[in-house]
Design a protein around this motif. Sequence first.
Motif, PDB file in Angstrom:
ATOM      1  N   MET A 140       0.905  -1.437  -0.180  1.00 62.71           N
ATOM      2  CA  MET A 140      -0.117   0.009   0.058  1.00 62.71           C
ATOM      3  C   MET A 140       0.915   1.332   0.138  1.00 62.71           C
ATOM      4  O   MET A 140       2.092   1.222   0.779  1.00 62.71           O
ATOM      5  CB  MET A 140      -0.926   0.285   1.150  1.00 62.71           C
ATOM      6  CG  MET A 140      -1.590   0.990   1.160  1.00 62.71           C
ATOM      7  SD  MET A 140      -2.917   1.072   2.714  1.00 62.71           S
ATOM      8  CE  MET A 140      -1.814   1.388   4.105  1.00 62.71           C
ATOM      9  N   SER A 141       0.400   2.288  -0.847  1.00 63.34           N
ATOM     10  CA  SER A 141       1.245   3.424  -0.809  1.00 63.34           C
ATOM     11  C   SER A 141       0.870   4.368   0.575  1.00 63.34           C
ATOM     12  O   SER A 141       1.764   4.533   1.301  1.00 63.34           O
ATOM     13  CB  SER A 141       1.020   4.325  -2.057  1.00 63.34           C
ATOM     14  OG  SER A 141       1.380   5.629  -1.903  1.00 63.34           O
ATOM     15  N   GLY A 142      -0.311   4.525   0.960  1.00 62.73           N
ATOM     16  CA  GLY A 142      -0.823   5.034   1.957  1.00 62.73           C
ATOM     17  C   GLY A 142      -0.415   6.613   2.352  1.00 62.73           C
ATOM     18  O   GLY A 142      -0.923   7.211   3.181  1.00 62.73           O
ATOM     19  N   ALA A 143       0.350   7.272   1.448  1.00 59.67           N
ATOM     20  CA  ALA A 143       0.687   8.586   1.733  1.00 59.67           C
ATOM     21  C   ALA A 143      -0.470   9.702   1.713  1.00 59.67           C
ATOM     22  O   ALA A 143      -0.750  10.363   2.836  1.00 59.67           O
ATOM     23  CB  ALA A 143       1.757   9.326   0.638  1.00 59.67           C
ATOM     24  N   THR A 157       9.224   5.953  -9.597  1.00 60.39           N
ATOM     25  CA  THR A 157       9.797   4.554  -9.815  1.00 60.39           C
ATOM     26  C   THR A 157       8.337   3.725 -10.082  1.00 60.39           C
ATOM     27  O   THR A 157       8.196   2.867 -10.856  1.00 60.39           O
ATOM     28  CB  THR A 157      10.359   3.953  -8.762  1.00 60.39           C
ATOM     29  OG1 THR A 157       9.831   4.318  -7.646  1.00 60.39           O
ATOM     30  CG2 THR A 157      11.851   4.626  -8.621  1.00 60.39           C
ATOM     31  N   LEU A 158       7.224   4.048  -9.435  1.00 62.05           N
ATOM     32  CA  LEU A 158       5.942   3.361  -9.444  1.00 62.05           C
ATOM     33  C   LEU A 158       5.392   3.383 -10.936  1.00 62.05           C
ATOM     34  O   LEU A 158       5.133   2.481 -11.503  1.00 62.05           O
ATOM     35  CB  LEU A 158       4.961   3.760  -8.591  1.00 62.05           C
ATOM     36  CG  LEU A 158       3.619   2.999  -8.344  1.00 62.05           C
ATOM     37  CD1 LEU A 158       3.717   1.549  -8.123  1.00 62.05           C
ATOM     38  CD2 LEU A 158       2.709   3.787  -7.399  1.00 62.05           C
ATOM     39  N   ALA A 159       5.429   4.602 -11.610  1.00 63.98           N
ATOM     40  CA  ALA A 159       5.134   4.762 -12.936  1.00 63.98           C
ATOM     41  C   ALA A 159       5.708   3.924 -13.767  1.00 63.98           C
ATOM     42  O   ALA A 159       5.263   3.366 -14.980  1.00 63.98           O
ATOM     43  CB  ALA A 159       4.716   6.357 -13.394  1.00 63.98           C
ATOM     44  N   ALA A 167      -0.299   3.720 -11.576  1.00 66.13           N
ATOM     45  CA  ALA A 167       0.242   4.495 -10.593  1.00 66.13           C
ATOM     46  C   ALA A 167      -0.549   5.369  -9.897  1.00 66.13           C
ATOM     47  O   ALA A 167      -0.628   5.560  -8.678  1.00 66.13           O
ATOM     48  CB  ALA A 167       1.581   5.100 -11.231  1.00 66.13           C
ATOM     49  N   MET A 168      -1.169   6.056 -10.893  1.00 62.76           N
ATOM     50  CA  MET A 168      -2.261   7.142 -10.342  1.00 62.76           C
ATOM     51  C   MET A 168      -3.333   6.526  -9.451  1.00 62.76           C
ATOM     52  O   MET A 168      -3.480   7.165  -8.401  1.00 62.76           O
ATOM     53  CB  MET A 168      -2.835   8.045 -11.520  1.00 62.76           C
ATOM     54  CG  MET A 168      -3.495   9.147 -11.027  1.00 62.76           C
ATOM     55  SD  MET A 168      -2.285  10.661 -10.658  1.00 62.76           S
ATOM     56  CE  MET A 168      -1.492  10.967 -12.458  1.00 62.76           C
ATOM     57  N   GLU A 169      -3.915   5.374  -9.908  1.00 63.67           N
ATOM     58  CA  GLU A 169      -4.689   4.762  -9.154  1.00 63.67           C
ATOM     59  C   GLU A 169      -4.176   4.363  -7.535  1.00 63.67           C
ATOM     60  O   GLU A 169      -4.960   4.523  -6.765  1.00 63.67           O
ATOM     61  CB  GLU A 169      -5.373   3.589  -9.985  1.00 63.67           C
ATOM     62  CG  GLU A 169      -6.396   2.729  -9.268  1.00 63.67           C
ATOM     63  CD  GLU A 169      -6.675   1.441  -9.633  1.00 63.67           C
ATOM     64  OE1 GLU A 169      -7.451   0.597  -9.119  1.00 63.67           O
ATOM     65  OE2 GLU A 169      -6.320   1.109 -10.719  1.00 63.67           O
ATOM     66  N   ILE A 170      -3.028   3.893  -7.687  1.00 60.27           N
ATOM     67  CA  ILE A 170      -2.421   3.257  -6.435  1.00 60.27           C
ATOM     68  C   ILE A 170      -2.054   4.519  -5.399  1.00 60.27           C
ATOM     69  O   ILE A 170      -2.596   4.114  -4.462  1.00 60.27           O
ATOM     70  CB  ILE A 170      -1.370   2.455  -6.672  1.00 60.27           C
ATOM     71  CG1 ILE A 170      -1.532   1.238  -7.539  1.00 60.27           C
ATOM     72  CG2 ILE A 170      -0.480   2.171  -5.630  1.00 60.27           C
ATOM     73  CD1 ILE A 170      -0.190   0.306  -8.108  1.00 60.27           C
ATOM     74  N   LEU A 171      -1.519   5.560  -5.924  1.00 63.77           N
ATOM     75  CA  LEU A 171      -1.142   6.670  -5.278  1.00 63.77           C
ATOM     76  C   LEU A 171      -2.502   7.465  -4.720  1.00 63.77           C
ATOM     77  O   LEU A 171      -2.315   7.962  -3.503  1.00 63.77           O
ATOM     78  CB  LEU A 171      -0.299   7.461  -5.890  1.00 63.77           C
ATOM     79  CG  LEU A 171       1.094   7.034  -6.264  1.00 63.77           C
ATOM     80  CD1 LEU A 171       1.976   7.939  -6.939  1.00 63.77           C
ATOM     81  CD2 LEU A 171       1.788   6.522  -5.124  1.00 63.77           C
ATOM     82  N   LEU A 172      -3.410   7.599  -5.663  1.00 58.00           N
ATOM     83  CA  LEU A 172      -4.330   8.566  -5.146  1.00 58.00           C
ATOM     84  C   LEU A 172      -5.798   7.684  -4.240  1.00 58.00           C
ATOM     85  O   LEU A 172      -6.316   8.527  -3.601  1.00 58.00           O
ATOM     86  CB  LEU A 172      -4.972   9.238  -6.237  1.00 58.00           C
ATOM     87  CG  LEU A 172      -4.097  10.100  -7.033  1.00 58.00           C
ATOM     88  CD1 LEU A 172      -4.999  10.692  -8.282  1.00 58.00           C
ATOM     89  CD2 LEU A 172      -3.578  11.155  -5.977  1.00 58.00           C
ATOM     90  N   THR A 173      -5.996   6.569  -4.637  1.00 55.23           N
ATOM     91  CA  THR A 173      -6.788   5.716  -3.871  1.00 55.23           C
ATOM     92  C   THR A 173      -6.523   4.710  -2.681  1.00 55.23           C
ATOM     93  O   THR A 173      -7.132   4.231  -2.111  1.00 55.23           O
ATOM     94  CB  THR A 173      -7.650   4.896  -4.755  1.00 55.23           C
ATOM     95  OG1 THR A 173      -7.074   3.993  -5.426  1.00 55.23           O
ATOM     96  CG2 THR A 173      -8.317   5.873  -6.153  1.00 55.23           C
TER      97      THR A 173
END
Length: 269
Positions: A140-143, A157-159, A167-173
Motif C-alpha cells: 500500500m502507498s498510504g501517503a 519509480t512506480l509509474a 500508478a495514479m490509481e495506487i497513489l490516489l486511492t
Amino acid sequence: MTDKLIDSGPVLLDLADDGVARIRLNRPEASNGMNVEFLRALHEAILRCHGEPRVRVVVISGEGPHFCAGGDVRTFASKGEQLPDYLREATAWLQIAVAALNQLTAPVVAAVHGYAAGGGGFGLVCAADFVVAAESAKFMSGAVRVGMAPDAGVSVTLAQLVGLRKAMEILLTNPTLSAADALEIGLLTKVVPDESLEEEALGLARSLAESAPRAIAATKRLVWNGVGAALETRLPEEARVVAELSGTADSREGLAAVLERRPPRFTGK
C-alpha cells in the motif's frame, strides 16, 4: 561463514562467503516503521555495502511480522507543530538511502512479508531490482491517506514499473494490494509460499552472485539510467512537498486517524 558487519541497532548487516549481503530492518516492535535514527542506520548499512568489495548481491528483509509499515506514525504524531522540521530530516535520510541503494553496483533483492507500506516499505519495493514476496504479503502507498504525498522516489519509480494510469490509481486511492495483485501489475518479480520466502530470495541472490559482477553492474546501470535523471530531479521536489503538507491540519488529522483506527475527517486546511 557469515561476517556480521552491523550486529546491533535498528538495521543489521551481515555478509556471507558467497557474496550475499543481508540488510535486515530491525524494529519489529514498530513494524519496522522508519524514524530518523532508523533511516540513518539504513543509510549506513547501504554505504557499508558500497565500500565492501566482497558484496555481490544485497538482500533486504524485515524482522518481525512485517517488511516495513512505512513511516513511524507514532513518532510523527508526537512532533505536533514541529513535524515539518522532523520530516525534512527524515525525508532527507530516506532519499539519500534510496539513492545509495539505486547506485549500488550489486543488484538488490527485496524479500517481502507482511506489509510493505508508505514511503519506506513501498518505496524500498519500488527501488529494488528484484522483489520476491510471500503469498500473504500486502502492499500500500498510504501517503494520501494521511494527508501527505509519496516520497522515496515513488512518484517516478512506480509509474515506470506499473504504468501511469495504474500508478495514479495506487497513489490516489490507496488500495491494499495482495501479492497476487502486485505481481499481475508488474510490481513484483515473483510470489512464493510464505514458508519458502527466505529460501527463494536467497536462492535468487546466490544465482546472481555467481554471474559476472561487472556485467551485472553495467546492465543494472543501463536499465536504471533511463529512470535515474527523472529520479534525481524529483527527489528534492518530493521532500519539499512532504514537508509542506506535514504542516497542514489535514496531515495531523490523518496521523491521528491512523492511531485511533478511524476514518479521517479532512477539511482541506
